[in-house]
Scaffold this active site. Structure first.
Site, mmCIF file in Angstrom:
data_model
loop_
_atom_site.group_PDB
_atom_site.id
_atom_site.type_symbol
_atom_site.label_atom_id
_atom_site.label_comp_id
_atom_site.label_asym_id
_atom_site.label_seq_id
_atom_site.Cartn_x
_atom_site.Cartn_y
_atom_site.Cartn_z
ATOM 1 N N TRP A 99 0.865 -1.210 0.070
ATOM 2 C CA TRP A 99 -0.117 -0.001 0.034
ATOM 3 C C TRP A 99 0.893 1.256 -0.097
ATOM 4 O O TRP A 99 0.187 2.394 -0.213
ATOM 5 C CB TRP A 99 -0.984 0.149 1.128
ATOM 6 C CG TRP A 99 -2.285 0.752 0.957
ATOM 7 C CD1 TRP A 99 -2.460 1.688 0.017
ATOM 8 C CD2 TRP A 99 -3.494 0.823 1.698
ATOM 9 N NE1 TRP A 99 -3.714 2.449 0.068
ATOM 10 C CE2 TRP A 99 -4.221 2.026 1.288
ATOM 11 C CE3 TRP A 99 -3.792 0.248 2.955
ATOM 12 C CZ2 TRP A 99 -5.527 2.070 1.940
ATOM 13 C CZ3 TRP A 99 -5.094 0.591 3.588
ATOM 14 C CH2 TRP A 99 -5.917 1.690 3.132
ATOM 15 N N ASP A 100 2.243 1.256 0.356
ATOM 16 C CA ASP A 100 2.823 2.453 0.359
ATOM 17 C C ASP A 100 4.475 2.248 -0.140
ATOM 18 O O ASP A 100 5.425 2.802 0.265
ATOM 19 C CB ASP A 100 2.842 2.887 1.750
ATOM 20 C CG ASP A 100 3.314 4.685 2.123
ATOM 21 O OD1 ASP A 100 3.275 5.141 0.688
ATOM 22 O OD2 ASP A 100 3.851 5.023 2.865
ATOM 23 N N LEU A 101 4.459 1.330 -1.189
ATOM 24 C CA LEU A 101 5.940 1.066 -1.697
ATOM 25 C C LEU A 101 6.321 1.989 -2.755
ATOM 26 O O LEU A 101 6.237 1.775 -3.980
ATOM 27 C CB LEU A 101 5.841 -0.282 -2.291
ATOM 28 C CG LEU A 101 7.465 -0.822 -2.426
ATOM 29 C CD1 LEU A 101 8.027 -0.993 -1.035
ATOM 30 C CD2 LEU A 101 7.493 -2.065 -3.192
#
Ligand SMILES: Nc1ncnc2c1ncn2[C@@H]1O[C@H](COP(=O)(O)OP(=O)(O)O)[C@@H](O)[C@H]1O
Ligand SMILES: [Mg+2]
Length: 308
Positions: free
Chosen positions: A198-200
């Site tokens: 979700w936040d790469l």
């Protein structure tokens, strides 16, 4: 003498800005929190702490002398899946979790290089390739139980959008946002079940020793990997702009990601429109009246890939 950390001023400001009184209270309690975990997990500070927007990360040595990193952050809905996701990856493409205290959100992690991330890699195209390779491995796993689900996140979007989208000042952006809503509606019946990060973004991939590059700081979500491409598309944005052809540069990143992850392009474009919508709704909730320029540009590239 008990160890006393110095709280970085920027970290304190960021907590006050995002969380007001609760943020200030957490910052005030941070030195005691650090001291209590050094004691509880038998750790010795071993260098200068790093910080992000949310966390303070202290390099430490464990009782046996091994190097580790103590990550302090407030426990909340945003990060309570972090130890669950890291445990499922078990070090394959992601930082190893050594210990966790879910009550406070505190983690003990394998030590990586705090100053060398994919955000600092000079070759931008190489950074995208490495990120895509990691994301393919991370999202190949089924999500373990107990995580937030894209099914629920996406199901909530249309009604939030109905209330918020009239706040977009530009009619073109409103039209684009409505295309995003219809993509989310169409994709809702098949939300997927893989373990997403979700936040790469590039700053969340650090150089390691066990593997050259490892993911940190996940906000795990159960869902379709197409929903996980956005951070790679809109970060290092200055390089997209500098290419002189924004649409082409976005498409090149998108093609590389979908090929590496083996995704259906149309669905991935649809879920990426879902991320454009999510980011826009967050911005509107924060008081904005326009889409971010990168969000708009990516939305415009995805629109024809999704469909008429
Ligand atoms: N395992 C680790 N080893 C060494 N440094 C780390 C580690 N994890 C994070 N850091 C450092 O701390 C910073 C913030 O960590 P991160 O998990 O990204 O927190 P945030 O949620 O605040 O972004 C990173 O950018 C990096 O410099
Ligand atoms: Mg981070």
């Amino acid at each position: 003498m008990p160890y006393k950390i110095e709280v970085p001023r920027e970290l304190a400001a960021s907590h006050a800005r995002h969380s007001g009184d609760a943020g200030r209270a957490w910052i005030e309690a941070l030195p005691d929190l650090a001291a209590s975990f050094l004691d509880r997990w038998d750790l010795t500070p071993d260098g200068v702490p790093s910080y992000g927007v949310v966390s303070l990360v202290i390099p430490v040595r464990r009782a046996g002398g091994g190097r580790a990193a103590l990550k302090l952050q407030p426990a909340n809905e945003e990060n309570d899946g972090e130890p669950v996701g890291l445990r499922a990856w078990a070090g394959a493409g992601a930082v190893l979790l050594l210990d966790a205290d879910p009550a406070t959100g505190t983690l003990l992690l394998e030590r990586l290089d705090p100053d060398r991330s994919l955000a600092t890699l000079p070759d931008g195209a190489e950074a995208v390739r490495i990120l895509a390779g990691l994301l393919a491995r991370l999202t190949a796993l089924p999500a373990p139980p107990g995580l937030r689900r894209l099914a629920d996140v996406a199901a909530a979007m249309p009604s939030t959008a109905r209330r918020a989208l009239p706040g977009l000042a530009d009619p073109e952006e409103r039209r684009l946002a409505h295309v995003c809503v219809s993509a989310v509606r169409d994709l809702l019946p098949e939300p997927g079940d893989r373990l997403l990060h979700w936040d790469l973004h590039y700053g969340n991939v650090l150089a390691g020793e066990r593997e050259p590059w490892l993911a940190i700081d996940p906000k795990p979500l159960a869902g379709d990997p197409g929903f996980d491409l956005m951070p790679a598309l809109w970060n290092r944005w200055d390089e997209v702009v500098a290419s002189g052809d924004v649409a082409r540069a976005v498409r090149a990143r998108f093609d590389l990601m979908t090929e590496t992850l083996g995704l259906d392009r149309r669905r991935a474009a649809g879920w990426t429109l879902g991320r454009v919508l999510q980011n826009t709704l967050w911005d509107l909730a924060g008081g904005a009246h326009r889409m971010g320029p990168a969000q708009r540009a990516i939305g415009e590239v995805m629109r024809p890939l999704w469909g008429p």
